[in-house]
Design a protein around this motif. Structure first.
Motif, short mmCIF file in Angstrom:
data_model
loop_
_atom_site.label_atom_id
_atom_site.label_comp_id
_atom_site.label_asym_id
_atom_site.label_seq_id
_atom_site.Cartn_x
_atom_site.Cartn_y
_atom_site.Cartn_z
N THR A 2 0.83 -1.20 0.00
CA THR A 2 0.00 0.00 0.00
C THR A 2 0.86 1.25 0.00
OG1 THR A 2 -1.70 -1.19 1.20
CG2 THR A 2 -1.84 1.20 1.21
N LYS A 3 1.90 1.28 0.83
CA LYS A 3 2.76 2.46 0.89
C LYS A 3 3.52 2.64 -0.42
CE LYS A 3 5.98 4.99 3.60
NZ LYS A 3 6.05 5.54 4.87
N LEU A 4 3.96 1.54 -1.02
CA LEU A 4 4.65 1.62 -2.30
C LEU A 4 3.73 2.18 -3.37
CD1 LEU A 4 7.26 1.12 -3.78
CD2 LEU A 4 6.52 -1.21 -4.21
N ILE A 95 14.11 7.81 -2.83
CA ILE A 95 13.45 6.72 -2.10
C ILE A 95 14.22 5.44 -2.39
CG2 ILE A 95 11.30 5.41 -1.84
CD1 ILE A 95 11.07 8.31 -0.91
N SER A 97 13.64 2.52 -0.45
CA SER A 97 12.74 1.39 -0.20
C SER A 97 11.34 1.92 0.10
CB SER A 97 13.25 0.55 0.98
OG SER A 97 13.08 1.25 2.19
N ALA A 98 10.38 1.03 0.13
CA ALA A 98 9.00 1.42 0.38
C ALA A 98 8.79 1.99 1.78
CB ALA A 98 8.07 0.23 0.17
N SER A 99 9.71 1.71 2.67
CA SER A 99 9.57 2.23 4.04
C SER A 99 10.11 3.65 4.19
CB SER A 99 10.25 1.29 5.03
OG SER A 99 11.64 1.24 4.76
N ASP A 100 10.80 4.16 3.18
CA ASP A 100 11.33 5.53 3.25
C ASP A 100 10.20 6.55 3.18
OD1 ASP A 100 13.90 4.61 3.38
OD2 ASP A 100 14.41 5.10 1.30
N ALA A 101 10.36 7.62 3.94
CA ALA A 101 9.38 8.72 3.90
C ALA A 101 9.53 9.48 2.59
CB ALA A 101 9.60 9.65 5.09
N THR A 102 8.41 9.89 2.04
CA THR A 102 8.39 10.64 0.79
C THR A 102 8.36 12.13 1.10
OG1 THR A 102 7.19 8.86 -0.26
CG2 THR A 102 7.13 10.99 -1.35
N ASP A 165 4.46 12.49 3.32
CA ASP A 165 3.48 11.42 3.46
C ASP A 165 3.08 11.24 4.92
OD1 ASP A 165 5.79 10.26 4.41
OD2 ASP A 165 5.77 8.54 3.07
N SER A 166 3.29 12.28 5.74
CA SER A 166 2.95 12.18 7.16
C SER A 166 1.80 13.11 7.54
CB SER A 166 4.18 12.44 8.03
OG SER A 166 4.75 13.70 7.70
#
Length: 189
Positions: A2-4, A95, A97-102, A165-166
Motif C-alpha cells: 500500500t505504501k509503495l 526513495i 525502499s517502500a519504508s522511506d518517507a516521501t 506522506d505524514s
C-alpha cells in the motif's frame, strides 16, 4: 504494498497540486495596454515599495542549495520548469525502499501574485514572519502538504511548498525551516 502504491502512483499527482497551491487564476482590476517607457514614467508598484519584486530571480533553483536539505535525506537533482504561471524548482527526496518517507519540496517564484493572494486550500492561512520578512502559511486541508509564501515587493512572492506522506503540520514545519534558508537570497524591499 500500500505504501509503495502511495509513493509511486498517488504522491506525484498530489505533488503537482501542492506545488501549484496558492496559484491565482484572476487578477483584480481592469486590463489596459502596456505603457511605453519614458524617463518621466511613474515607478511601478514593486519599485515604489523599495524592491524589484521577483523579476531579478532568473533561476528558482538558485534560491535553495542541496546542502540546505541534507538534514532531510538525499534528494534528486532539482528540476526547473514553469507551472501555472510560476517559475518552479522541484526537489524530490530519493526513495531507497517502500519504508522511506516521501518528501517533495518546491520553490515557486510568482511574479504577479502578492503574499496576500496565498490561497486557503482547506487548512486556513496564517500570518508568519520569516527572518523579518512578511509571510503567509497555508496548510493543505486535503493533501499532506503546506505552502509558505514569502513577500517580495508589493506584488510578487516566492512560495516554499512541501509535500510529505505524514502530516500537514509536519509539512509546515519543514516549509518554515526551508523558507529560512531561501529568504536571505530574495530581493529586499
Amino acid at each position: 504494498m500500500t505504501k509503495l502504491f502511495f509513493v509511486r502512483a498517488v504522491l506525484p499527482l498530489v505533488a503537482g497540486g501542492a506545488l501549484l497551491a496558492g496559484c491565482t487564476s484572476t487578477q483584480p482590476g481592469t486590463a489596459s495596454p502596456a505603457q511605453s517607457s519614458s524617463a518621466s514614467a511613474a515607478p511601478t508598484e514593486s519599485s515604489s515599495a523599495g524592491g524589484s519584486g521577483t523579476q531579478s530571480i532568473t533561476d528558482p533553483c538558485s534560491l535553495l542549495e542541496m546542502s540546505d536539505l541534507s538534514s532531510y535525506g538525499q534528494f534528486n537533482q532539482p528540476e526547473s520548469k514553469t507551472l501555472g504561471g510560476a517559475r518552479t524548482c522541484k526537489y524530490q527526496k530519493k526513495i531507497a525502499s517502500a519504508s522511506d518517507a516521501t518528501m517533495v519540496i518546491g520553490v515557486n517564484v510568482r511574479d504577479d501574485a502578492s503574499v496576500d493572494q496565498v490561497r486557503d486550500t482547506g487548512g486556513g492561512v496564517a500570518d508568519k514572519d520569516i527572518n523579518g520578512r512578511r509571510a503567509k502559511e497555508a496548510p493543505d486541508g486535503a493533501a499532506v502538504g503546506c505552502t509558505l509564501g514569502l513577500a517580495v515587493g508589493a506584488s510578487s512572492r516566492v512560495d516554499v511548498a512541501v509535500l510529505l506522506d505524514s502530516s500537514s503540520n509536519e509539512a509546515c514545519q519543514v516549509a518554515e525551516a526551508v523558507a529560512k534558508s531561501v529568504e536571505p537570497k530574495l530581493p529586499k524591499g
